[in-house]
Design a protein around this motif. Structure first.
Motif, PDB file in Angstrom:
ATOM      1  N   HIS A  10     -44.390  -2.998 -55.583  1.00 60.53           N
ATOM      2  CA  HIS A  10     -43.505  -4.143 -55.977  1.00 60.53           C
ATOM      3  C   HIS A  10     -43.828  -5.107 -54.783  1.00 60.53           C
ATOM      4  O   HIS A  10     -43.625  -4.942 -53.678  1.00 60.53           O
ATOM      5  N   LEU A  11     -44.344  -6.481 -55.240  1.00 56.58           N
ATOM      6  CA  LEU A  11     -44.377  -7.608 -54.344  1.00 56.58           C
ATOM      7  C   LEU A  11     -43.341  -8.524 -54.706  1.00 56.58           C
ATOM      8  O   LEU A  11     -43.122  -9.095 -56.054  1.00 56.58           O
ATOM      9  N   VAL A  12     -42.679  -8.958 -53.644  1.00 53.57           N
ATOM     10  CA  VAL A  12     -41.566  -9.873 -53.939  1.00 53.57           C
ATOM     11  C   VAL A  12     -41.435 -10.779 -53.060  1.00 53.57           C
ATOM     12  O   VAL A  12     -41.754 -10.815 -51.866  1.00 53.57           O
ATOM     13  N   GLY A  13     -41.231 -12.208 -53.527  1.00 49.14           N
ATOM     14  CA  GLY A  13     -41.156 -13.367 -52.680  1.00 49.14           C
ATOM     15  C   GLY A  13     -40.044 -14.125 -52.987  1.00 49.14           C
ATOM     16  O   GLY A  13     -39.785 -14.200 -54.258  1.00 49.14           O
ATOM     17  N   TYR A  14     -39.390 -14.770 -52.071  1.00 50.63           N
ATOM     18  CA  TYR A  14     -38.227 -15.649 -52.415  1.00 50.63           C
ATOM     19  C   TYR A  14     -37.880 -16.661 -51.333  1.00 50.63           C
ATOM     20  O   TYR A  14     -38.388 -16.419 -50.405  1.00 50.63           O
ATOM     21  N   ASP A  15     -37.299 -17.832 -51.828  1.00 50.58           N
ATOM     22  CA  ASP A  15     -37.075 -18.872 -51.138  1.00 50.58           C
ATOM     23  C   ASP A  15     -35.606 -18.681 -50.042  1.00 50.58           C
ATOM     24  O   ASP A  15     -34.672 -18.888 -50.686  1.00 50.58           O
ATOM     25  N   ALA A  56     -43.376  -7.632 -44.254  1.00 55.42           N
ATOM     26  CA  ALA A  56     -43.633  -9.024 -44.589  1.00 55.42           C
ATOM     27  C   ALA A  56     -45.152  -9.306 -44.672  1.00 55.42           C
ATOM     28  O   ALA A  56     -45.895  -8.119 -44.178  1.00 55.42           O
ATOM     29  N   ALA A  57     -45.600  -9.960 -45.432  1.00 55.70           N
ATOM     30  CA  ALA A  57     -47.055 -10.391 -45.720  1.00 55.70           C
ATOM     31  C   ALA A  57     -47.534 -11.891 -45.506  1.00 55.70           C
ATOM     32  O   ALA A  57     -46.624 -12.573 -45.954  1.00 55.70           O
ATOM     33  N   LYS A  58     -48.562 -11.829 -45.070  1.00 52.44           N
ATOM     34  CA  LYS A  58     -49.090 -13.178 -45.004  1.00 52.44           C
ATOM     35  C   LYS A  58     -50.400 -13.216 -46.010  1.00 52.44           C
ATOM     36  O   LYS A  58     -51.366 -12.329 -45.951  1.00 52.44           O
ATOM     37  N   ILE A  59     -50.527 -14.300 -46.755  1.00 53.92           N
ATOM     38  CA  ILE A  59     -51.656 -14.508 -47.706  1.00 53.92           C
ATOM     39  C   ILE A  59     -52.713 -14.747 -46.802  1.00 53.92           C
ATOM     40  O   ILE A  59     -52.811 -16.053 -46.181  1.00 53.92           O
ATOM     41  N   VAL A  60     -53.691 -14.218 -47.035  1.00 57.46           N
ATOM     42  CA  VAL A  60     -55.036 -14.597 -46.280  1.00 57.46           C
ATOM     43  C   VAL A  60     -56.067 -15.363 -47.258  1.00 57.46           C
ATOM     44  O   VAL A  60     -56.616 -16.484 -46.775  1.00 57.46           O
ATOM     45  N   ALA A  77     -48.777 -20.188 -53.574  1.00 51.19           N
ATOM     46  CA  ALA A  77     -48.839 -19.023 -52.648  1.00 51.19           C
ATOM     47  C   ALA A  77     -49.206 -19.668 -51.244  1.00 51.19           C
ATOM     48  O   ALA A  77     -50.154 -19.029 -50.757  1.00 51.19           O
ATOM     49  N   SER A  78     -48.481 -20.489 -50.569  1.00 48.95           N
ATOM     50  CA  SER A  78     -48.923 -21.088 -49.382  1.00 48.95           C
ATOM     51  C   SER A  78     -48.200 -20.461 -48.159  1.00 48.95           C
ATOM     52  O   SER A  78     -48.238 -20.659 -47.040  1.00 48.95           O
ATOM     53  N   GLU A  79     -47.102 -19.779 -48.545  1.00 49.51           N
ATOM     54  CA  GLU A  79     -46.191 -19.133 -47.561  1.00 49.51           C
ATOM     55  C   GLU A  79     -46.075 -17.640 -47.302  1.00 49.51           C
ATOM     56  O   GLU A  79     -46.645 -17.012 -48.269  1.00 49.51           O
ATOM     57  N   ALA A  80     -45.858 -17.156 -46.287  1.00 48.15           N
ATOM     58  CA  ALA A  80     -45.338 -15.668 -46.045  1.00 48.15           C
ATOM     59  C   ALA A  80     -44.317 -15.175 -47.164  1.00 48.15           C
ATOM     60  O   ALA A  80     -43.316 -15.964 -47.241  1.00 48.15           O
ATOM     61  N   MET A  81     -44.434 -13.889 -47.487  1.00 49.18           N
ATOM     62  CA  MET A  81     -43.513 -13.357 -48.430  1.00 49.18           C
ATOM     63  C   MET A  81     -42.736 -12.496 -47.468  1.00 49.18           C
ATOM     64  O   MET A  81     -43.122 -11.620 -46.927  1.00 49.18           O
ATOM     65  N   PRO A  82     -41.360 -12.880 -47.468  1.00 48.83           N
ATOM     66  CA  PRO A  82     -40.476 -11.926 -46.640  1.00 48.83           C
ATOM     67  C   PRO A  82     -40.397 -10.505 -47.173  1.00 48.83           C
ATOM     68  O   PRO A  82     -40.455 -10.218 -48.282  1.00 48.83           O
ATOM     69  N   ALA A  83     -40.146  -9.492 -46.273  1.00 53.90           N
ATOM     70  CA  ALA A  83     -40.126  -8.075 -46.633  1.00 53.90           C
ATOM     71  C   ALA A  83     -38.798  -7.852 -47.437  1.00 53.90           C
ATOM     72  O   ALA A  83     -37.765  -8.670 -47.139  1.00 53.90           O
TER      73      ALA A  83
END
Length: 82
Positions: free
Chosen positions: A27-32, A63-67, A76-82
């Motif tokens: 599961h990959l989750v991103g939120y602001d 946490a992930a950083k898009i390379v 998708a220019s920001e890190a996605m929090p864990a």
């Protein structure tokens, strides 16, 4: 989960689920800033209620950083929090 997200359409949430060949799910989750748009959904509460019983191993959050991103993720220019 996806029905609930389609109904509520939270703009601050990004959610992707992958099923691996071995039957495990990623599961990959991103939120602001605030995850409540996702975690506050009744569907999320129901999904996470028995999560420990359905896992094949320990839960791993990171946490992930898009390379790099080629047409896979919109905005998708920001890190996605864990």
């Amino acid at each position: 989960m996806f029905e609930a997200l389609d109904e509520t359409k939270p703009l601050s949430v990004r959610y992707l689920v992958l099923e691996l060949e071995n039957g495990e799910f990623v599961h990959l989750v991103g939120y602001d800033k605030d995850s409540a748009a996702l975690t506050g959904l009744d569907a999320f509460k129901a999904f996470s209620a028995d999560h420990a019983e359905r896992r094949s191993g320990a839960l791993a959050r990171s946490a992930a950083k898009i390379v790099g991103n080629y047409r896979m993720l919109d905005n998708a220019s920001e890190a996605m929090p864990a």
